[in-house]
Motif scaffolding. Structure first.
Motif, PDB file in Angstrom:
ATOM      1  N   VAL A 188       0.841  -1.189   0.000  1.00 47.00           N
ATOM      2  CA  VAL A 188       0.000   0.000   0.000  1.00 47.00           C
ATOM      3  C   VAL A 188       0.881   1.246   0.000  1.00 47.00           C
ATOM      4  O   VAL A 188       1.490   1.591   1.015  1.00 47.00           O
ATOM      5  CB  VAL A 188      -0.945   0.002   1.229  1.00 47.00           C
ATOM      6  N   ASN A 189       0.984   1.897  -1.171  1.00 48.75           N
ATOM      7  CA  ASN A 189       1.779   3.123  -1.294  1.00 48.75           C
ATOM      8  C   ASN A 189       0.920   4.366  -1.458  1.00 48.75           C
ATOM      9  O   ASN A 189       1.361   5.468  -1.126  1.00 48.75           O
ATOM     10  CB  ASN A 189       2.725   3.032  -2.501  1.00 48.75           C
ATOM     11  N   THR A 190      -0.267   4.201  -2.031  1.00 50.72           N
ATOM     12  CA  THR A 190      -1.114   5.349  -2.379  1.00 50.72           C
ATOM     13  C   THR A 190      -2.527   5.106  -1.871  1.00 50.72           C
ATOM     14  O   THR A 190      -2.897   3.970  -1.536  1.00 50.72           O
ATOM     15  CB  THR A 190      -1.181   5.512  -3.915  1.00 50.72           C
ATOM     16  N   PRO A 191      -3.364   6.146  -1.811  1.00 52.09           N
ATOM     17  CA  PRO A 191      -4.770   5.936  -1.435  1.00 52.09           C
ATOM     18  C   PRO A 191      -5.479   4.927  -2.356  1.00 52.09           C
ATOM     19  O   PRO A 191      -6.333   4.163  -1.891  1.00 52.09           O
ATOM     20  CB  PRO A 191      -5.372   7.337  -1.562  1.00 52.09           C
ATOM     21  N   GLU A 192      -5.076   4.899  -3.631  1.00 52.98           N
ATOM     22  CA  GLU A 192      -5.671   3.930  -4.565  1.00 52.98           C
ATOM     23  C   GLU A 192      -5.302   2.495  -4.168  1.00 52.98           C
ATOM     24  O   GLU A 192      -6.132   1.576  -4.256  1.00 52.98           O
ATOM     25  CB  GLU A 192      -5.195   4.208  -5.999  1.00 52.98           C
ATOM     26  N   ASP A 193      -4.049   2.324  -3.735  1.00 53.05           N
ATOM     27  CA  ASP A 193      -3.621   1.004  -3.273  1.00 53.05           C
ATOM     28  C   ASP A 193      -4.431   0.569  -2.057  1.00 53.05           C
ATOM     29  O   ASP A 193      -4.778  -0.606  -1.915  1.00 53.05           O
ATOM     30  CB  ASP A 193      -2.134   1.020  -2.886  1.00 53.05           C
ATOM     31  N   LEU A 194      -4.702   1.513  -1.165  1.00 57.33           N
ATOM     32  CA  LEU A 194      -5.469   1.178   0.040  1.00 57.33           C
ATOM     33  C   LEU A 194      -6.878   0.722  -0.337  1.00 57.33           C
ATOM     34  O   LEU A 194      -7.401  -0.242   0.237  1.00 57.33           O
ATOM     35  CB  LEU A 194      -5.520   2.379   0.994  1.00 57.33           C
ATOM     36  N   ALA A 195      -7.472   1.394  -1.330  1.00 54.64           N
ATOM     37  CA  ALA A 195      -8.794   0.986  -1.798  1.00 54.64           C
ATOM     38  C   ALA A 195      -8.752  -0.424  -2.393  1.00 54.64           C
ATOM     39  O   ALA A 195      -9.646  -1.248  -2.155  1.00 54.64           O
ATOM     40  CB  ALA A 195      -9.317   1.981  -2.831  1.00 54.64           C
ATOM     41  N   GLU A 196      -7.689  -0.723  -3.145  1.00 55.80           N
ATOM     42  CA  GLU A 196      -7.531  -2.059  -3.719  1.00 55.80           C
ATOM     43  C   GLU A 196      -7.323  -3.097  -2.609  1.00 55.80           C
ATOM     44  O   GLU A 196      -7.875  -4.211  -2.668  1.00 55.80           O
ATOM     45  CB  GLU A 196      -6.336  -2.069  -4.694  1.00 55.80           C
ATOM     46  N   ALA A 197      -6.560  -2.742  -1.577  1.00 55.36           N
ATOM     47  CA  ALA A 197      -6.356  -3.650  -0.452  1.00 55.36           C
ATOM     48  C   ALA A 197      -7.669  -3.946   0.275  1.00 55.36           C
ATOM     49  O   ALA A 197      -7.914  -5.080   0.696  1.00 55.36           O
ATOM     50  CB  ALA A 197      -5.339  -3.065   0.526  1.00 55.36           C
ATOM     51  N   GLU A 198      -8.524  -2.925   0.391  1.00 54.58           N
ATOM     52  CA  GLU A 198      -9.847  -3.140   1.007  1.00 54.58           C
ATOM     53  C   GLU A 198     -10.634  -4.163   0.193  1.00 54.58           C
ATOM     54  O   GLU A 198     -11.313  -5.027   0.741  1.00 54.58           O
ATOM     55  CB  GLU A 198     -10.631  -1.814   1.077  1.00 54.58           C
TER      56      GLU A 198
END
Length: 202
Positions: A188-198
Motif C-alpha cells: 500500500v503506497n497510495t490511497p488507490e492502493d489502500l482501496a484495492e487492499a480493502e
C-alpha cells in the motif's frame, strides 16, 4: 539452525500517502501493521518493529521499537541492520524481515525462506515472484544472517543503499512465491492502493 527473529520494517517516510505511518492506516477494521504482525508473529521466535522518530506512537503494540543506527533514512538496509543488531543482542543467528505496508504476504514466508537458504554458511535469501518470465525480488522480505551485520554496516557507511547489490555480493538466493490469485507482496503506497487492499481483504 535456530528459529529466526522477525523484524517489521516501518522506517520509510510514506510520502505517497501524504506522510505519517502507513502501518497505522485502517484496513478492514484492523491496522495494516496489525495484519502484518498477525502474519509474521506465528512464524518467528520473537518480533520487533523498525521505525524512526517517537517510538511512543507504537506503544500499544507491545513490541520493541528499533530505530535506524545509520542517519538520513538510508532505506530498508538500515532497518535490516537495526534488526540484526537487536538479534545479535538476543543471541539469535538470523532475522526475517517483512514490510509494514504489505498486509497479504505469505503465511509460509519464513519456512520457505529457510528452505531456500539450506546449505549456505550464512543463509541470505530474498522473497521473489515471477511476472511473465521476469523474476521480481522483494527486498523488504528476506532472511538475513547476524554473521554479516558488520559487513552490512560497513557497506551502509560507505554509501550503499540498494539491497540487491549487497545480497548479490554475498551470493544471496531467492525463494519464489506464487502470485495466484494475486501478488502476495502487493503493498500500500497510495490511497488507490489502500482501496484495492480493502477490495482484496473483503
Amino acid at each position: 539452525m535456530q528459529h529466526p527473529l522477525g523484524v517489521i520494517l516501518a522506517g520509510g517516510l510514506a510520502t505517497r500517502m501524504g506522510g505519517g505511518d502507513k502501518g497505522l492506516l485502517s484496513l478492514g477494521g484492523e491496522t495494516l501493521l496489525g495484519r502484518v504482525i498477525g502474519r509474521l508473529e506465528p512464524q518467528v521466535a520473537a518480533l520487533a518493529l523498525n521505525a524512526n522518530g517517537d517510538s511512543g506512537r507504537f506503544a500499544g503494540l507491545g513490541l520493541p521499537v528499533l530505530a535506524d543506527s545509520v542517519a538520513g533514512y538510508a532505506g530498508p538496509l538500515a532497518g535490516v541492520l537495526a534488526g540484526l543488531d537487536w538479534a545479535a543482542a538476543q543471541g539469535a543467528e538470523s532475522i526475517v524481515t517483512a514490510a509494514a505496508d504489505t498486509p497479504f504476504f505469505p503465511e509460509d514466508l519464513v519456512p520457505r525462506l529457510l528452505l531456500a537458504g539450506e546449505g549456505m554458511a550464512h543463509p541470505l535469501v530474498l522473497a521473489a515472484t515471477r511476472e511473465g518470465g521476469r523474476l521480481n525480488r522483494h527486498p523488504t522480505f528476506g532472511l538475513w544472517p547476524v554473521a554479516l551485520r558488520d559487513d552490512l554496516r560497513a557497506a551502509l557507511e560507505g554509501g550503499l543503499r540498494k539491497v540487491v547489490l549487497w545480497t548479490d555480493g554475498h551470493g544471496g538466493r531467492v525463494a519464489e512465491f506464487p502470485t495466484a490469485p494475486f501478488d502476495p507482496f502487493f503493498n500500500v503506497n497510495t490511497p488507490e492502493d489502500l482501496a484495492e487492499a480493502e477490495r482484496l481483504a473483503g
